[in-house]
Motif scaffolding. Sequence first.
Motif, short mmCIF file in Angstrom:
data_model
loop_
_atom_site.label_atom_id
_atom_site.label_comp_id
_atom_site.label_asym_id
_atom_site.label_seq_id
_atom_site.Cartn_x
_atom_site.Cartn_y
_atom_site.Cartn_z
N ALA A 1 -8.17 12.76 6.78
CA ALA A 1 -7.36 11.50 6.47
C ALA A 1 -6.25 10.57 5.72
N LEU A 2 -5.70 9.33 5.76
CA LEU A 2 -4.48 8.46 5.96
C LEU A 2 -5.81 7.91 4.41
N ARG A 3 -4.49 8.24 3.05
CA ARG A 3 -5.14 7.73 2.13
C ARG A 3 -4.19 6.64 1.51
N ALA A 4 -5.29 5.05 1.15
CA ALA A 4 -4.55 4.41 0.84
C ALA A 4 -4.92 3.85 -0.74
N THR A 5 -3.53 3.52 -1.39
CA THR A 5 -3.71 2.84 -2.69
C THR A 5 -2.78 1.67 -3.03
N ALA A 6 -3.73 1.00 -3.16
CA ALA A 6 -2.58 -0.68 -3.63
C ALA A 6 -1.94 0.04 -4.89
N LEU A 7 -0.99 -1.82 -4.49
CA LEU A 7 0.25 -1.71 -5.56
C LEU A 7 -0.37 -2.41 -5.83
N GLU A 8 0.24 -2.11 -7.48
CA GLU A 8 0.36 -3.15 -8.53
C GLU A 8 1.58 -4.23 -8.37
N ASN A 9 0.33 -5.64 -8.23
CA ASN A 9 1.30 -6.61 -8.69
C ASN A 9 2.13 -6.97 -6.84
N VAL B 1 1.01 -1.56 0.49
CA VAL B 1 -0.16 0.04 -0.12
C VAL B 1 0.77 1.32 -0.16
N GLU B 2 0.43 2.21 -1.07
CA GLU B 2 1.18 3.47 -1.10
C GLU B 2 0.24 4.56 0.14
N THR B 3 1.03 4.97 1.25
CA THR B 3 -0.18 6.32 1.58
C THR B 3 0.36 7.18 1.83
N GLY C 1 -7.55 -4.14 -0.64
CA GLY C 1 -7.84 -5.04 -2.24
C GLY C 1 -7.40 -4.56 -2.90
N PRO C 2 -7.50 -5.60 -3.77
CA PRO C 2 -6.39 -4.50 -5.91
C PRO C 2 -7.71 -4.12 -6.03
N GLY C 3 -6.59 -2.69 -6.64
CA GLY C 3 -6.84 -1.86 -7.62
C GLY C 3 -8.40 -0.78 -6.95
N THR C 4 -7.59 -0.95 -5.68
CA THR C 4 -8.52 0.06 -4.56
C THR C 4 -8.03 1.46 -4.64
N LEU C 5 -8.67 2.38 -4.39
CA LEU C 5 -7.67 4.21 -3.24
C LEU C 5 -9.03 3.89 -2.26
N ALA C 6 -8.24 4.47 -1.10
CA ALA C 6 -9.14 4.07 -0.29
C ALA C 6 -9.16 5.37 1.15
N HIS C 7 -9.96 5.48 1.71
CA HIS C 7 -9.46 6.56 2.71
C HIS C 7 -9.55 6.23 3.77
N PHE C 8 -9.25 6.43 5.49
CA PHE C 8 -9.66 5.87 6.71
C PHE C 8 -9.10 7.36 7.17
N SER C 9 -10.61 7.36 7.91
CA SER C 9 -10.27 8.56 8.89
C SER C 9 -11.42 7.86 10.58
#
Length: 235
Positions: A60-68, A48-50, A218-226
């Motif tokens: 928020a904390l942004r979390a982007t799923a890394l490919e592969n 994950v890239e945050t 999960g894969p292919g996701t752009l997420a935010h958490f707060s």
Amino acid sequence: MSGNAQTRRAAIGGVALSIASARSLAALAAPRVVGTGLETGAIRASGVETARTEYHGRPALRATALENAPGLDRLVMLDTPAFGDGVIEAWISGAPSATASATARGFVGLAFRVHDEGKLEAIYLRPTNGRAEDQLRRNHAVQYISHPAYPWERLRAEAPSQYETYVDLEPGRWTHVRIVVVGAHARLYVDGAEQPTLIVSDLKHGADAKGAVALWIGPGTLAHFSGVRVTSSGS
């Protein structure tokens, strides 16, 4: 630990994390600020890239799923004591990323009792399923998994509809989730509802399992958490 409650709160970027430990959930002391995990390295991201950000009116904390990314899970490990029983709650948002495949659903959720060897329990959302025109997809809006032995495919094949269900969701919208864990049981409450959306009565790692708490995507996701809050009970 003793019967005295111990509580601490950490700010993870824009994510407020409070951890409380007591013999009963009612006996909680006031939280205290202990620092930010991103600066100290106490928070670990795997697959994950945050980044810290502002999202729809919330820090928020942004979390982007890394490919592969290797392994089944993409996690942001939180700086909590070992979690067995208790409550985990957060505002979460998920949507397919710009490079996601057509099967991406914006998978976003929370993992608990996480072990370094890849063992975990998790409950997550599939936001694009919440208002799909296909009723079968709607029925797959919420999912419980237990890795590594019980991914969603096995649970759906062996116990259809038992570990997933419908709830109203929209991709990219803040959704409040609350997971109550006691022994081998977990209940998910969504957007302040009094009744649980999902009931799991047989957590696959057993009633006595303990481990870390993590943000899960999960894969292919752009997420935010707060507003992440973890309340741990027990000795």
